[in-house]
Design a protein around this motif. Structure first.
Motif, PDB file in Angstrom:
ATOM      1  N   ASP A   1      52.092 -17.542  73.705  1.00 43.30           N
ATOM      2  CA  ASP A   1      53.541 -17.680  73.662  1.00 43.30           C
ATOM      3  C   ASP A   1      54.017 -17.758  72.212  1.00 43.30           C
ATOM      4  OD1 ASP A   1      54.424 -20.569  72.923  1.00 43.30           O
ATOM      5  OD2 ASP A   1      52.723 -20.858  74.265  1.00 43.30           O
ATOM      6  N   PRO A   2      55.272 -17.428  71.969  1.00 43.90           N
ATOM      7  CA  PRO A   2      55.798 -17.377  70.602  1.00 43.90           C
ATOM      8  C   PRO A   2      55.673 -18.704  69.848  1.00 43.90           C
ATOM      9  CG  PRO A   2      57.327 -16.335  72.116  1.00 43.90           C
ATOM     10  CD  PRO A   2      56.256 -16.979  72.942  1.00 43.90           C
ATOM     11  N   LEU A   3      55.879 -19.833  70.534  1.00 49.85           N
ATOM     12  CA  LEU A   3      55.775 -21.129  69.861  1.00 49.85           C
ATOM     13  C   LEU A   3      54.353 -21.365  69.370  1.00 49.85           C
ATOM     14  CD1 LEU A   3      57.038 -23.773  68.932  1.00 49.85           C
ATOM     15  CD2 LEU A   3      56.583 -24.695  71.221  1.00 49.85           C
ATOM     16  N   LEU A   4      53.386 -21.066  70.200  1.00 51.86           N
ATOM     17  CA  LEU A   4      51.993 -21.252  69.802  1.00 51.86           C
ATOM     18  C   LEU A   4      51.646 -20.349  68.620  1.00 51.86           C
ATOM     19  CD1 LEU A   4      49.298 -22.620  70.240  1.00 51.86           C
ATOM     20  CD2 LEU A   4      48.773 -20.887  71.972  1.00 51.86           C
ATOM     21  N   ARG A   5      52.072 -19.102  68.673  1.00 48.86           N
ATOM     22  CA  ARG A   5      51.795 -18.175  67.561  1.00 48.86           C
ATOM     23  C   ARG A   5      52.414 -18.689  66.267  1.00 48.86           C
ATOM     24  NH1 ARG A   5      53.197 -13.913  71.118  1.00 48.86           N
ATOM     25  NH2 ARG A   5      55.160 -13.689  70.009  1.00 48.86           N
ATOM     26  N   ALA A   6      53.645 -19.187  66.359  1.00 44.11           N
ATOM     27  CA  ALA A   6      54.321 -19.693  65.162  1.00 44.11           C
ATOM     28  C   ALA A   6      53.603 -20.915  64.595  1.00 44.11           C
ATOM     29  CB  ALA A   6      55.772 -20.030  65.484  1.00 44.11           C
TER      30      ALA A   6
ATOM     31  N   SER B   1      50.328 -19.805  62.849  1.00 41.71           N
ATOM     32  CA  SER B   1      50.569 -19.101  61.590  1.00 41.71           C
ATOM     33  C   SER B   1      51.297 -19.958  60.556  1.00 41.71           C
ATOM     34  CB  SER B   1      51.362 -17.819  61.843  1.00 41.71           C
ATOM     35  OG  SER B   1      52.669 -18.130  62.274  1.00 41.71           O
ATOM     36  N   GLY B   2      51.821 -21.107  60.996  1.00 47.03           N
ATOM     37  CA  GLY B   2      52.528 -21.986  60.062  1.00 47.03           C
ATOM     38  C   GLY B   2      53.950 -21.570  59.790  1.00 47.03           C
ATOM     39  N   ASP B   3      54.539 -20.812  60.694  1.00 49.25           N
ATOM     40  CA  ASP B   3      55.910 -20.326  60.525  1.00 49.25           C
ATOM     41  C   ASP B   3      56.901 -21.401  60.985  1.00 49.25           C
ATOM     42  OD1 ASP B   3      58.326 -18.999  60.465  1.00 49.25           O
ATOM     43  OD2 ASP B   3      57.551 -17.179  61.450  1.00 49.25           O
ATOM     44  N   ALA B   4      57.200 -22.325  60.086  1.00 42.57           N
ATOM     45  CA  ALA B   4      58.067 -23.459  60.422  1.00 42.57           C
ATOM     46  C   ALA B   4      59.475 -23.020  60.802  1.00 42.57           C
ATOM     47  CB  ALA B   4      58.111 -24.443  59.254  1.00 42.57           C
ATOM     48  N   VAL B   5      59.972 -21.953  60.208  1.00 43.29           N
ATOM     49  CA  VAL B   5      61.313 -21.460  60.538  1.00 43.29           C
ATOM     50  C   VAL B   5      61.343 -21.007  61.997  1.00 43.29           C
ATOM     51  CG1 VAL B   5      63.030 -19.669  60.043  1.00 43.29           C
ATOM     52  CG2 VAL B   5      61.857 -20.825  58.162  1.00 43.29           C
TER      53      VAL B   5
ATOM     54  N   LEU C   1      62.593 -21.803  67.780  1.00 45.78           N
ATOM     55  CA  LEU C   1      62.098 -21.819  69.157  1.00 45.78           C
ATOM     56  C   LEU C   1      62.342 -23.174  69.825  1.00 45.78           C
ATOM     57  CD1 LEU C   1      58.861 -19.779  68.537  1.00 45.78           C
ATOM     58  CD2 LEU C   1      60.750 -19.099  70.035  1.00 45.78           C
ATOM     59  N   LEU C   2      62.179 -24.243  69.075  1.00 50.13           N
ATOM     60  CA  LEU C   2      62.418 -25.571  69.643  1.00 50.13           C
ATOM     61  C   LEU C   2      63.901 -25.777  69.937  1.00 50.13           C
ATOM     62  CD1 LEU C   2      60.025 -27.771  67.490  1.00 50.13           C
ATOM     63  CD2 LEU C   2      59.763 -27.149  69.910  1.00 50.13           C
ATOM     64  N   ARG C   3      64.766 -25.207  69.107  1.00 57.40           N
ATOM     65  CA  ARG C   3      66.203 -25.321  69.335  1.00 57.40           C
ATOM     66  C   ARG C   3      66.645 -24.478  70.521  1.00 57.40           C
ATOM     67  NH1 ARG C   3      68.333 -24.293  63.628  1.00 57.40           N
ATOM     68  NH2 ARG C   3      67.798 -26.233  62.629  1.00 57.40           N
ATOM     69  N   ARG C   4      66.083 -23.282  70.615  1.00 52.67           N
ATOM     70  CA  ARG C   4      66.506 -22.339  71.646  1.00 52.67           C
ATOM     71  C   ARG C   4      66.136 -22.807  73.049  1.00 52.67           C
ATOM     72  NH1 ARG C   4      65.198 -16.302  70.511  1.00 52.67           N
ATOM     73  NH2 ARG C   4      63.453 -17.396  69.639  1.00 52.67           N
TER      74      ARG C   4
ATOM     75  N   LEU D   1      51.859 -30.100  73.564  1.00 46.67           N
ATOM     76  CA  LEU D   1      50.598 -30.638  73.045  1.00 46.67           C
ATOM     77  C   LEU D   1      49.727 -29.542  72.425  1.00 46.67           C
ATOM     78  CD1 LEU D   1      48.863 -33.086  72.560  1.00 46.67           C
ATOM     79  CD2 LEU D   1      47.918 -32.816  74.859  1.00 46.67           C
ATOM     80  N   LEU D   2      49.579 -28.408  73.084  1.00 45.18           N
ATOM     81  CA  LEU D   2      48.767 -27.327  72.514  1.00 45.18           C
ATOM     82  C   LEU D   2      49.341 -26.830  71.192  1.00 45.18           C
ATOM     83  CD1 LEU D   2      46.396 -25.417  72.509  1.00 45.18           C
ATOM     84  CD2 LEU D   2      47.658 -23.926  74.074  1.00 45.18           C
ATOM     85  N   PRO D   3      50.649 -26.581  71.082  1.00 43.19           N
ATOM     86  CA  PRO D   3      51.180 -26.196  69.773  1.00 43.19           C
ATOM     87  C   PRO D   3      50.946 -27.266  68.699  1.00 43.19           C
ATOM     88  CG  PRO D   3      52.736 -25.612  71.475  1.00 43.19           C
ATOM     89  CD  PRO D   3      51.661 -26.437  72.131  1.00 43.19           C
TER      90      PRO D   3
END
Length: 94
Positions: free
Chosen positions: A5-10, A13-17, A22-25, A34-36
């Motif tokens: 999923d996009p959150l896990l990928r981010a 990769s360390g993509d804080a932006v 994703l957390l806002r949306r 927990l996994l992220p």
């Protein structure tokens, strides 16, 4: 990790932006965070961990695929002082 999923990928990769967006949306339930969180800890991305730690994630949750260790235990084992500090400040138990 094309199917992740996009959150896990981010988080990996360390993509804080992207994590912030994703957390806002869509606010995933605590159990889905927990996994992220574990991925952010294992990848050493302190900013990502801080963003996730500010959510309703269970900071003391134990991820079965990580030998049942908590995020704090994993960060301490890696010697990642910044992430250990973030988790403790947000209420993780020792």
């Amino acid at each position: 990790m094309p199917d992740a999923d996009p959150l896990l990928r981010a988080c990996v990769s360390g993509d804080a932006v992207a994590v912030k967006k994703l957390l806002r949306r869509h606010a995933p339930p605590p159990s889905a965070l927990l996994l992220p969180l574990v991925a952010g800890v294992q990848s050493g991305h302190a900013e990502v961990v801080a963003l996730l730690a500010a959510t309703s994630v269970d900071l003391n949750g134990r991820w079965p695929n990580a030998n049942g260790y908590s995020a704090l235990y994993m960060a301490a084992g890696k010697g990642d002082e910044a992430i250990v500090r973030i988790l403790l400040e947000r209420g993780a138990s020792v």
